[in-house]
Scaffold this motif. Structure first.
Motif, short mmCIF file in Angstrom:
data_model
loop_
_atom_site.label_atom_id
_atom_site.label_comp_id
_atom_site.label_asym_id
_atom_site.label_seq_id
_atom_site.Cartn_x
_atom_site.Cartn_y
_atom_site.Cartn_z
N LEU A 104 -19.50 52.29 31.20
CA LEU A 104 -19.46 51.04 30.43
C LEU A 104 -20.84 50.38 30.39
O LEU A 104 -21.20 49.74 29.39
CB LEU A 104 -18.43 50.09 31.04
CG LEU A 104 -16.96 50.50 30.91
CD1 LEU A 104 -16.07 49.51 31.66
CD2 LEU A 104 -16.55 50.57 29.45
N LEU A 105 -21.61 50.53 31.47
CA LEU A 105 -22.93 49.91 31.52
C LEU A 105 -23.94 50.61 30.61
O LEU A 105 -25.00 50.04 30.31
CB LEU A 105 -23.46 49.93 32.96
CG LEU A 105 -22.85 48.90 33.92
CD1 LEU A 105 -23.33 49.14 35.33
CD2 LEU A 105 -23.19 47.48 33.47
N VAL A 106 -23.61 51.82 30.19
CA VAL A 106 -24.52 52.53 29.29
C VAL A 106 -24.81 51.71 28.04
O VAL A 106 -25.96 51.64 27.57
CB VAL A 106 -23.92 53.90 28.89
CG1 VAL A 106 -24.73 54.51 27.76
CG2 VAL A 106 -23.91 54.85 30.07
N ILE A 107 -23.79 51.06 27.49
CA ILE A 107 -23.94 50.35 26.22
C ILE A 107 -24.95 49.20 26.32
O ILE A 107 -25.93 49.16 25.56
CB ILE A 107 -22.58 49.86 25.70
CG1 ILE A 107 -21.66 51.06 25.45
CG2 ILE A 107 -22.74 49.02 24.45
CD1 ILE A 107 -20.25 50.69 25.06
N PRO A 108 -24.74 48.22 27.24
CA PRO A 108 -25.73 47.13 27.30
C PRO A 108 -27.13 47.59 27.70
O PRO A 108 -28.14 47.09 27.20
CB PRO A 108 -25.14 46.16 28.33
CG PRO A 108 -24.18 46.98 29.13
CD PRO A 108 -23.63 48.00 28.19
N LEU A 109 -27.21 48.58 28.61
CA LEU A 109 -28.52 49.07 29.03
C LEU A 109 -29.22 49.83 27.90
O LEU A 109 -30.44 49.76 27.74
CB LEU A 109 -28.38 49.95 30.26
CG LEU A 109 -28.10 49.18 31.56
CD1 LEU A 109 -27.81 50.14 32.71
CD2 LEU A 109 -29.27 48.28 31.93
N SER A 110 -28.43 50.55 27.09
CA SER A 110 -29.02 51.24 25.94
C SER A 110 -29.54 50.24 24.92
O SER A 110 -30.64 50.41 24.38
CB SER A 110 -27.98 52.15 25.29
OG SER A 110 -28.50 52.76 24.13
N PHE A 111 -28.77 49.19 24.67
CA PHE A 111 -29.23 48.16 23.73
C PHE A 111 -30.52 47.50 24.26
O PHE A 111 -31.43 47.17 23.48
CB PHE A 111 -28.16 47.10 23.50
CG PHE A 111 -27.07 47.56 22.58
CD1 PHE A 111 -27.35 48.40 21.51
CD2 PHE A 111 -25.76 47.15 22.76
CE1 PHE A 111 -26.36 48.83 20.65
CE2 PHE A 111 -24.75 47.57 21.90
CZ PHE A 111 -25.04 48.41 20.85
N GLY A 112 -30.58 47.29 25.59
CA GLY A 112 -31.80 46.73 26.17
C GLY A 112 -32.97 47.67 25.98
O GLY A 112 -34.09 47.24 25.65
N HIS A 113 -32.75 48.96 26.19
CA HIS A 113 -33.80 49.95 25.99
C HIS A 113 -34.27 49.98 24.54
O HIS A 113 -35.48 49.99 24.25
CB HIS A 113 -33.28 51.34 26.41
CG HIS A 113 -34.14 52.46 25.93
ND1 HIS A 113 -33.76 53.30 24.90
CD2 HIS A 113 -35.38 52.87 26.31
CE1 HIS A 113 -34.71 54.19 24.69
NE2 HIS A 113 -35.70 53.96 25.52
N ILE A 114 -33.32 49.97 23.63
CA ILE A 114 -33.66 50.02 22.21
C ILE A 114 -34.46 48.78 21.80
O ILE A 114 -35.48 48.88 21.08
CB ILE A 114 -32.39 50.14 21.34
CG1 ILE A 114 -31.72 51.50 21.58
CG2 ILE A 114 -32.72 49.97 19.86
CD1 ILE A 114 -30.34 51.63 20.96
N ALA A 115 -34.02 47.61 22.25
CA ALA A 115 -34.71 46.36 21.89
C ALA A 115 -36.15 46.36 22.39
O ALA A 115 -37.08 45.99 21.66
CB ALA A 115 -33.94 45.17 22.45
N LEU A 116 -36.34 46.77 23.64
CA LEU A 116 -37.70 46.80 24.19
C LEU A 116 -38.55 47.85 23.48
O LEU A 116 -39.73 47.60 23.15
CB LEU A 116 -37.64 47.11 25.69
CG LEU A 116 -37.12 45.99 26.60
CD1 LEU A 116 -36.87 46.51 28.00
CD2 LEU A 116 -38.13 44.84 26.64
N MET A 117 -37.97 49.02 23.24
CA MET A 117 -38.71 50.09 22.58
C MET A 117 -39.18 49.67 21.18
O MET A 117 -40.35 49.88 20.81
CB MET A 117 -37.81 51.33 22.49
CG MET A 117 -38.44 52.52 21.80
SD MET A 117 -37.26 53.87 21.67
CE MET A 117 -36.07 53.17 20.49
#
Length: 285
Positions: A104-117
């Motif tokens: 479940l944590l994959v989703i918010p952490l992926s969005f965080g990664h995408i936003a920073l990238m």
């Protein structure tokens, strides 16, 4: 005076370890970063080679920026990932629940990664006087990145779990060494000192400023207090049965309790000794 084992190093946190657990953590995280740099280097040259094979010349600078901005974003997302693994891991949480919660944590952490990238790329492209557009080969850039981030997050969680496990084991204090039972008791007799094997001493009784030691059917006087001898022989299995007497517990053959609560102990030599009820649990426990 008794013979005792020499002291040594405990190998614990402040013993033979060359650096602290914090230093070890940073070293392992440094290895993780180096691994990431090696991976993006491989990805960059593979991407350039693949595009060249298709007749498409790629500017190496852009290839490096694509990979490095993604790595930089993941290095920042490593912070929440670190705390997530520390809070959600066996044995604190069962393996099944830990796996589900991390999925479940994959989703918010992926969005965080995408936003920073994307933010890093917009800045880098702006510095170069260019414009960055967030897109993907299939036209759904967020979904495209999310699919890749699932595998990256799983790998990152397993790596962080391993690092934390190694650091915890490294920082754990060495188990306390149990006191070694003395082998002999030094008993002075004039100019001669006898080293009596502890396993052959049956009992010890107070005798004024001396103690009387029962050894191989003999009675030897030794200038010491009963309390001092008790402290020396405690780890060798001796116990007090009376305020004026100690016995070697494995030499006791029978304990007979009287109506008063006092008791008699029959020793392996056949001798019977009187014990006080306040010390009965010392030989019956």
């Amino acid at each position: 005076m008794t013979e005792k084992a020499g002291s040594g190093t405990d190998g614990g946190k402040t013993g033979t370890n060359r650096f602290s657990a914090r230093t070890l953590t940073w070293l392992l995280l440094g290895v993780l970063v180096i691994r990431g740099l090696i991976r993006i280097t491989s990805n960059v040259y593979s991407y350039i080679a693949d595009r060249s094979a298709l007749g498409d010349q790629v500017n190496p600078l852009y290839a490096w920026l694509y990979e490095s901005t993604s790595l930089a974003a993941w290095m920042i997302m490593l912070i929440p990932c670190w705390f997530a693994v520390r809070a959600i891991r066996p044995p604190r949480v069962g393996w099944l629940w830990a796996s589900l919660l991390h999925l479940l944590l994959v989703i918010p952490l992926s969005f965080g990664h995408i936003a920073l990238m994307v933010a890093f790329r917009l800045l880098a492209w702006w510095v170069m006087g260019d414009h960055y557009e967030f897109n993907s080969p299939d036209g759904t850039p967020t979904t495209y990145e999310l699919r890749k981030d699932v595998a990256t997050y799983v790998e990152l969680v397993l790596t962080v779990f391993l690092i934390q496990w190694l650091v915890a084991r490294y920082a754990a204090p060495a188990p306390e060494t149990l006191p070694t039972a003395p082998l002999t008791l030094a008993v002075g007799d004039g100019s001669v000192t006898h080293h009596l094997p502890i396993a052959e001493i049956e009992h010890v009784a107070a005798a004024g400023n001396y103690v009387e030691i029962a050894w191989r059917g003999q009675r030897l006087l030794h200038r010491a207090t009963l309390t001092a001898i008790e402290e020396e022989l405690a780890s060798a299995g001796f116990a007090r049965i009376h305020r004026s007497r100690l016995v070697r517990k494995d030499a006791v053959r029978r304990v007979v309790t009287q109506k008063s609560g006092d008791f008699d102990v029959e020793m392996e030599s056949g001798e019977t000794l009187r014990g006080s009820r306040r010390f009965r649990e010392n030989v019956e426990g």
